[in-house]
Design a protein around this motif. Structure first.
Motif, PDB file in Angstrom:
ATOM      1  N   MET A  94       0.833  -1.198   0.000  1.00  0.00           N
ATOM      2  CA  MET A  94       0.000   0.000   0.000  1.00  0.00           C
ATOM      3  C   MET A  94       0.870   1.252   0.000  1.00  0.00           C
ATOM      4  O   MET A  94       0.580   2.229  -0.698  1.00  0.00           O
ATOM      5  N   ARG A  95       1.944   1.224   0.759  1.00  0.00           N
ATOM      6  CA  ARG A  95       2.887   2.343   0.754  1.00  0.00           C
ATOM      7  C   ARG A  95       3.420   2.581  -0.654  1.00  0.00           C
ATOM      8  O   ARG A  95       3.458   3.727  -1.136  1.00  0.00           O
ATOM      9  N   ASP A  96       3.801   1.496  -1.342  1.00  0.00           N
ATOM     10  CA  ASP A  96       4.342   1.641  -2.698  1.00  0.00           C
ATOM     11  C   ASP A  96       3.278   2.132  -3.671  1.00  0.00           C
ATOM     12  O   ASP A  96       3.539   3.003  -4.514  1.00  0.00           O
ATOM     13  N   ARG A 106       3.356   5.677  -5.815  1.00  0.00           N
ATOM     14  CA  ARG A 106       3.309   5.691  -7.277  1.00  0.00           C
ATOM     15  C   ARG A 106       2.083   6.428  -7.802  1.00  0.00           C
ATOM     16  O   ARG A 106       2.105   6.972  -8.910  1.00  0.00           O
ATOM     17  N   ALA A 107       1.016   6.457  -7.021  1.00  0.00           N
ATOM     18  CA  ALA A 107      -0.175   7.208  -7.406  1.00  0.00           C
ATOM     19  C   ALA A 107      -0.063   8.685  -7.042  1.00  0.00           C
ATOM     20  O   ALA A 107      -0.920   9.486  -7.430  1.00  0.00           O
ATOM     21  N   GLY A 108       0.973   9.037  -6.274  1.00  0.00           N
ATOM     22  CA  GLY A 108       1.161  10.421  -5.864  1.00  0.00           C
ATOM     23  C   GLY A 108       0.177  10.881  -4.807  1.00  0.00           C
ATOM     24  O   GLY A 108      -0.170  12.066  -4.745  1.00  0.00           O
ATOM     25  N   ILE A 109      -0.271   9.948  -3.938  1.00  0.00           N
ATOM     26  CA  ILE A 109      -1.224  10.283  -2.880  1.00  0.00           C
ATOM     27  C   ILE A 109      -0.518  10.164  -1.529  1.00  0.00           C
ATOM     28  O   ILE A 109       0.138   9.164  -1.246  1.00  0.00           O
ATOM     29  N   GLN A 149      -6.622   1.435  -8.092  1.00  0.00           N
ATOM     30  CA  GLN A 149      -5.476   2.014  -8.814  1.00  0.00           C
ATOM     31  C   GLN A 149      -4.179   1.739  -8.063  1.00  0.00           C
ATOM     32  O   GLN A 149      -3.172   1.313  -8.654  1.00  0.00           O
ATOM     33  N   MET A 150      -4.180   1.953  -6.753  1.00  0.00           N
ATOM     34  CA  MET A 150      -2.968   1.727  -5.978  1.00  0.00           C
ATOM     35  C   MET A 150      -2.569   0.249  -5.988  1.00  0.00           C
ATOM     36  O   MET A 150      -1.381  -0.076  -6.040  1.00  0.00           O
ATOM     37  N   HIS A 151      -3.573  -0.636  -5.941  1.00  0.00           N
ATOM     38  CA  HIS A 151      -3.273  -2.067  -6.035  1.00  0.00           C
ATOM     39  C   HIS A 151      -2.515  -2.376  -7.326  1.00  0.00           C
ATOM     40  O   HIS A 151      -1.471  -3.046  -7.317  1.00  0.00           O
ATOM     41  N   PHE A 152      -3.038  -1.895  -8.447  1.00  0.00           N
ATOM     42  CA  PHE A 152      -2.376  -2.180  -9.728  1.00  0.00           C
ATOM     43  C   PHE A 152      -0.969  -1.579  -9.759  1.00  0.00           C
ATOM     44  O   PHE A 152      -0.019  -2.221 -10.219  1.00  0.00           O
ATOM     45  N   LEU A 153      -0.835  -0.355  -9.262  1.00  0.00           N
ATOM     46  CA  LEU A 153       0.488   0.290  -9.267  1.00  0.00           C
ATOM     47  C   LEU A 153       1.463  -0.426  -8.335  1.00  0.00           C
ATOM     48  O   LEU A 153       2.680  -0.345  -8.527  1.00  0.00           O
ATOM     49  N   SER A 156      -6.856  -5.090 -15.404  1.00  0.00           N
ATOM     50  CA  SER A 156      -6.032  -4.051 -16.007  1.00  0.00           C
ATOM     51  C   SER A 156      -6.383  -2.694 -15.420  1.00  0.00           C
ATOM     52  O   SER A 156      -7.562  -2.414 -15.138  1.00  0.00           O
ATOM     53  N   ILE A 157      -5.377  -1.854 -15.278  1.00  0.00           N
ATOM     54  CA  ILE A 157      -5.606  -0.503 -14.769  1.00  0.00           C
ATOM     55  C   ILE A 157      -6.485   0.292 -15.718  1.00  0.00           C
ATOM     56  O   ILE A 157      -7.145   1.257 -15.333  1.00  0.00           O
ATOM     57  N   ASP A 158      -6.546  -0.137 -16.974  1.00  0.00           N
ATOM     58  CA  ASP A 158      -7.406   0.537 -17.950  1.00  0.00           C
ATOM     59  C   ASP A 158      -8.887   0.293 -17.681  1.00  0.00           C
ATOM     60  O   ASP A 158      -9.740   0.965 -18.275  1.00  0.00           O
ATOM     61  N   GLN A 159      -9.197  -0.650 -16.809  1.00  0.00           N
ATOM     62  CA  GLN A 159     -10.593  -0.977 -16.505  1.00  0.00           C
ATOM     63  C   GLN A 159     -11.107  -0.265 -15.255  1.00  0.00           C
ATOM     64  O   GLN A 159     -12.239  -0.524 -14.813  1.00  0.00           O
TER      65      GLN A 159
END
Length: 502
Positions: A157-159, A163-166, A396-400, A419-422
């Motif tokens: 979750m930290r990563d 990566r999501a910039g949150i 989103q964070m899961h995929f990233l 997919s993150i596109d979904q």
């Protein structure tokens, strides 16, 4: 009155009078007991639930729910959807079964309480700051979850947040020597989590307080506009079960029975005030689970280790990792039969993160002949949109963070996305709360504090309007939702109010 911890069901209730009688042993009751006993006052704490020694705690969720939670974990709020409400019912209250997360009341929230509800004199910021500092020292606040106590899904979750910039951070918790057993929900097996049972009630007992388990208060006795005693019934299964008791309060009765039980206790005692039981608020939430290519083992590590804060003031949600036992995680997996078995086969690779919503909905609390307590509560469309946005951010964070598949957990959406596109599927998720598996935690309201007796139950010093010797010191006095975990604030507010009495 013998100081220490007692099971009234087994040994009886040997106290017939005290300076202060406190109803409830959770965050508010524990903090009040600590402050009052430290001053030299004679204090009796009455708790409806059991006293469970550490060596008697069970790792089985079924046993834990039956023993430590109100209504065996089946308590719920009723509205368009039925939403479970988790409350501890044992010595230590919910502090015994939560994750002991530490958050000071946000400055903006306190400012609103001061401006809109007239609480500046009763809850001044300097007094709260001093109480917070003492709590953080005595309850052993730890600023980070680290080393072996940080679970793999906490680090993911930290990563993902980075990566999501949150904005996010490792959680601050009351703990001393956490071993990462992920069993906070069962009561800490290592006495590392600093519940009121382990810490503040123990300190109060050392200063002369008597804490009685299985002592259910049925009524507050009021004479000549003053609360002078409480009466109740010993519960449990010991030889003294079903015996009545009465304890006189020479100086004050302090109600800290919880957001649901405190207003109903006042109502059952014929202490009626405008809006009593109204303005019930909560942080309803749900979970987004993801499957990773490698093992996560969410049942290892601190019960909660990481939180994402960056959407709290914009979307109105707070995101947290949740490390839970396998049987709890498996209950949230989709499908039945072979399909469910296929997901369970992947359970060691599943991570679960939750969204908690600072909802705008308000409900009400009333007694019920059928349930004991009835909570009516219905989320608004705006609340449900916040749920959707929070779930989308989690996915989103899961995929990233490297997840290969997301389990949506929403009726009407695809069971999984890969997919993150979904992620756009969450934008069209239903606004009907019945489509989600949600739980209400972090409860507020029911005995709202305020200067105006026509719109509040207690005054700025937490005394019930129009009565002497009766105070409420738990989250039921909170006039608004807070957006953060409330235990630290409850304890600080109860500390300030109790110190004023002595």
């Amino acid at each position: 009155m013998t100081p220490g911890f007692h099971d009234a069901s087994e040994a009886g209730l040997d106290a017939d009078a005290a300076d202060f009688v406190i109803i409830g042993s959770g965050a508010g009751g524990g903090a009040a007991a600590r402050a009052l006993a430290k001053s030299g006052a004679r204090v009796v704490v009455l708790e409806e639930g059991p006293l469970v020694p550490t060596d008697k705690l069970s790792p089985l969720m079924r046993t834990t729910m039956a023993t430590l939670f109100r209504n065996q974990g089946k308590q719920a709020a009723f509205g368009k959807a039925t939403t479970p409400i988790l409350q501890g019912r044992c010595v230590g209250g919910t502090t015994f079964v939560n994750s002991a997360i530490v958050w000071r009341l946000p400055e903006k929230v306190l400012a609103k309480w001061h401006a809109d509800h007239g609480l500046a004199d009763g809850l001044p910021a300097p007094a709260l700051d001093a109480a917070y500092a003492t709590l953080e020292e005595e309850m052993s606040e730890r600023a980070t979850v680290e080393g072996d106590t940080a679970g793999r899904q906490d680090l993911r979750m930290r990563d993902g947040a980075a990566r999501a910039g949150i904005e996010g951070r490792m959680l601050h918790r009351y703990e001393r020597g956490c071993r990462g057993s992920a069993r906070c929900l069962h009561g800490c097996p290592n006495e590392a989590k600093q519940s009121t049972t382990i810490n503040y009630l123990e300190r109060a007992a050392g200063d002369g307080a008597a804490i009685f388990a299985h002592a259910r208060v049925d009524r507050i006795v009021v004479e000549n506009r003053r609360a002078g005693a409480v009466s109740g019934t010993i519960v449990g299964r010991g030889p003294n079960a079903r015996r009545p008791f009465r304890v006189t309060a020479r100086r004050a009765v302090i109600v800290a029975a919880s957001v649901v039980q405190s207003p109903n206790l006042l109502r059952r005692s014929n202490i009626l005030r405008p809006e009593l039981g109204d303005h019930f608020m909560a942080h309803p939430g749900t979970t987004v689970m993801a499957i990773y290519p490698e093992r996560v083992n969410m049942w290892l590590g601190a019960s909660q280790g990481y939180e994402v804060l960056g959407l709290r003031d914009t979307v109105g949600v707070k995101l947290e990792s949740i490390n839970v036992p396998p049987e709890v995680a498996a209950a949230r997996l989709p499908g039945a039969g072979r399909r469910l078995a296929a997901f369970i086969d992947k359970l060691e690779r599943v991570a679960a993160w939750s969204v908690a919503v600072r909802s705008e909905a308000e409900g009400r609390i009333r007694p019920s002949l059928l349930f004991g307590d009835r909570v009516s509560y219905a989320l608004t469309a705006r609340d449900m949109d916040r749920v959707r946005q929070g779930m989308k951010a989690l996915a989103q964070m899961h995929f990233l963070a490297g997840a290969s598949e997301i389990i949506t957990g929403v009726h009407g959406l695809p069971e999984t996305i890969s997919s993150i596109d979904q992620l756009g599927v969450f934008d069209n998720a239903p606004l009907d709360p019945r489509a989600y598996s949600m739980v209400a935690t972090h409860l507020f309201g029911g005995c709202r504090a305020g200067r105006d007796p026509d719109s509040s139950v207690v005054d700025p010093e937490l005394k019930v309007h129009g009565l002497d010797g009766l105070y409420v010191m738990d989250a039921s006095v909170f006039p608004t939702n807070t957006g953060v975990n409330p235990q630290h604030s409850i304890m600080a507010i109860a500390t300030v109010a109790a110190q004023r009495l002595v």
